[in-house]
Scaffold this motif. Structure first.
Motif, mmCIF file in Angstrom:
data_model
loop_
_atom_site.group_PDB
_atom_site.id
_atom_site.type_symbol
_atom_site.label_atom_id
_atom_site.label_comp_id
_atom_site.label_asym_id
_atom_site.label_seq_id
_atom_site.Cartn_x
_atom_site.Cartn_y
_atom_site.Cartn_z
ATOM 1 N N ASN A 1 6.701 1.860 -0.798
ATOM 2 C CA ASN A 1 5.752 1.063 -0.012
ATOM 3 C C ASN A 1 4.643 0.556 -0.926
ATOM 4 O O ASN A 1 3.998 1.349 -1.623
ATOM 5 C CB ASN A 1 5.145 1.907 1.106
ATOM 6 N N THR A 2 4.417 -0.743 -0.909
ATOM 7 C CA THR A 2 3.413 -1.355 -1.778
ATOM 8 C C THR A 2 2.278 -1.936 -0.945
ATOM 9 O O THR A 2 2.496 -2.818 -0.111
ATOM 10 C CB THR A 2 4.035 -2.474 -2.632
ATOM 11 N N TRP A 3 1.084 -1.413 -1.175
ATOM 12 C CA TRP A 3 -0.127 -1.937 -0.538
ATOM 13 C C TRP A 3 -0.819 -2.796 -1.589
ATOM 14 O O TRP A 3 -1.462 -2.291 -2.508
ATOM 15 C CB TRP A 3 -1.020 -0.782 -0.099
ATOM 16 N N THR A 4 -0.663 -4.099 -1.475
ATOM 17 C CA THR A 4 -1.125 -5.014 -2.513
ATOM 18 C C THR A 4 -2.645 -5.058 -2.566
ATOM 19 O O THR A 4 -3.319 -5.241 -1.541
ATOM 20 C CB THR A 4 -0.574 -6.427 -2.265
ATOM 21 N N GLY A 5 -3.194 -4.888 -3.762
ATOM 22 C CA GLY A 5 -4.637 -4.901 -3.954
ATOM 23 C C GLY A 5 -5.180 -6.311 -4.115
ATOM 24 O O GLY A 5 -4.434 -7.272 -4.334
ATOM 25 N N SER A 6 -6.491 -6.423 -4.044
ATOM 26 C CA SER A 6 -7.140 -7.733 -4.152
ATOM 27 C C SER A 6 -7.253 -8.210 -5.591
ATOM 28 O O SER A 6 -7.491 -9.397 -5.834
ATOM 29 C CB SER A 6 -8.541 -7.661 -3.524
ATOM 30 N N ILE B 1 -1.757 -0.040 -4.394
ATOM 31 C CA ILE B 1 -1.368 1.359 -4.215
ATOM 32 C C ILE B 1 0.108 1.392 -3.831
ATOM 33 O O ILE B 1 0.530 0.715 -2.891
ATOM 34 C CB ILE B 1 -2.207 2.048 -3.126
ATOM 35 N N LEU B 2 0.865 2.184 -4.566
ATOM 36 C CA LEU B 2 2.286 2.337 -4.287
ATOM 37 C C LEU B 2 2.550 3.736 -3.740
ATOM 38 O O LEU B 2 2.038 4.720 -4.283
ATOM 39 C CB LEU B 2 3.127 2.111 -5.551
ATOM 40 N N PHE B 3 3.324 3.803 -2.679
ATOM 41 C CA PHE B 3 3.700 5.078 -2.083
ATOM 42 C C PHE B 3 5.222 5.218 -2.211
ATOM 43 O O PHE B 3 5.965 4.494 -1.545
ATOM 44 C CB PHE B 3 3.296 5.138 -0.606
ATOM 45 N N ALA B 4 5.669 6.140 -3.057
ATOM 46 C CA ALA B 4 7.100 6.333 -3.282
ATOM 47 C C ALA B 4 7.537 7.637 -2.625
ATOM 48 O O ALA B 4 7.064 8.717 -2.998
ATOM 49 C CB ALA B 4 7.414 6.367 -4.774
ATOM 50 N N PHE B 5 8.424 7.532 -1.652
ATOM 51 C CA PHE B 5 8.885 8.693 -0.887
ATOM 52 C C PHE B 5 10.368 8.924 -1.178
ATOM 53 O O PHE B 5 11.247 8.255 -0.624
ATOM 54 C CB PHE B 5 8.663 8.473 0.609
#
Length: 368
Positions: free
Chosen positions: A105-110, A183-187
């Protein structure tokens, strides 16, 4: 005689001076106090968090040595539950499926110029025996909440970390928060059996020329009764052991159990396991564990005597090693561990197995 006593006293004084000097060097100093930046803490619903972890435990996302037993449908159902339970998080991120069941999951930063932070957790758990006499105080996949605890396989390793990440990120997303750094969330889906999912994520990021600024994993154990701090301490991991599993195989003639040979396959295998356990690897402090102890030596919680011991491992190293060996977690920090974990042999109680196998897991210290 008087000269000998005088020399001894001078030597003792010199030794004491060295010990005290090194101890004071590690003492807490006002000038070295960390700069504390005010942080606005987010608030999560504790009861809801506990309920979510309880529900997560009920999904039998099991990894086994036999990969043919892997059930991707359970992981799909678990991820669907995650999406429903954390809608704001999943609305804020771009989700990729890697190697079938691992989720990135990638939460793209500004600010795209900044390298991202990666948070890791894994969905899978090891098997658990649900039978009545298995030793579990509560059913392993029931997610029982009782007396302030959440019971079940994966409550700690690692659905606890997974749910904590999702709870925090969901609250932030709901508040309209926009990270400056992506922020990357790798599960991962198979951490317990090698972590091919995590390896595939790493390969994917490398292929996209993405270089994480930091990678935050699930962490290690909270130690207690250590030579530096007796109270519970969450250690910062600065190194990781290697991983190796060896399979011992013993063969013998089969037949009926009423006429066994002098040496059976199981008997021979048992002797081999005992021989391996009887020859443990050397357990001693190395530069990593010494550095770990020195870091905590400057904490306010350390009394002068413990600080003196930890600051002078050249003299008290043996004492520290002896104390660490009193606990399994402490002993594990001192070297390579040996753990027989699986035994396979026989299919019937009155038939002699022709072959017996044992899996022995080693967690390898860097020096080995």
């Amino acid at each position: 005689m008087r000269k000998i006593i005088l020399l001894f006293a001078v030597g003792l004084l010199a030794l004491a001076s060295v010990l005290v000097f090194r101890t004071l060097q590690n003492g807490p100093a006002a000038s070295s106090a960390p700069v504390r930046v005010p942080v606005e803490m987010i608030q999560v619903d504790a009861a809801q968090t506990a309920a979510h972890l309880s529900q997560a435990i009920r999904f039998k996302t099991i990894s086994t040595q036999d990969r043919s037993q892997f059930d991707p449908a359970v992981f799909t159902a678990f991820q669907q539950w995650m999406a429903v339970s954390y809608p704001d998080f999943y609305a804020a991120v771009t989700t990729q499926t890697v190697l079938g069941s691992t989720q990135l999951n990638t939460w793209t930063g500004s600010n795209p110029a900044l390298d991202p932070v990666v948070f890791l957790a894994h969905q899978d758990v090891v098997p658990a025996d649900s039978s009545k006499n298995s030793g579990w105080e509560k059913p392993p996949f029931a997610g029982v909440i009782e007396d302030g605890f959440i019971w079940g396989r994966g409550a700690i390793d690692d659905k606890g970390s997974l749910i904590a990440l999702l709870e925090a990120a969901n609250v932030l997303a709901a508040s309209g928060y926009q990270p400056e750094r992506s922020i990357l969330f790798a599960f991962g889906h198979d951490e317990e059996v090698g972590g091919s999912g995590a390896q595939s994520v790493a390969a994917l990021l490398k292929s996209q020329n993405i270089h994480p600024w930091a990678v935050i994993d699930e962490g290690g154990a909270i130690t207690t009764n250590m030579p530096d701090v007796a109270a519970p301490v969450a250690r910062i991991g600065v190194a990781e052991k290697g991983y190796l599993t060896l399979i011992l195989t013993a063969r013998a003639k089969g037949g009926h159990s009423s006429t066994p040979p002098k040496i059976t396959a199981l008997g021979e295998l048992s002797r081999a396991i005992a021989a391996v356990e009887a020859h443990p690897f050397e357990q001693k402090l190395d530069k990593v564990t010494r550095a770990m102890l020195r870091v905590t030596a400057s904490a306010d919680e350390i009394g002068f005597f413990k600080r003196l011991v930890v600051s002078n491992l050249w003299l008290f190293g043996g004492v520290v090693e002896a104390q660490m060996k009193q606990s399994n977690s402490g002993a594990a920090m001192l070297g390579t561990t040996i753990a027989p974990t699986i035994v396979h042999a026989g299919t019937k109680e009155n038939a002699l197995p022709r072959e017996a196998q044992a899996y022995i897991n080693f967690r390898l210290a860097s020096r080995d």
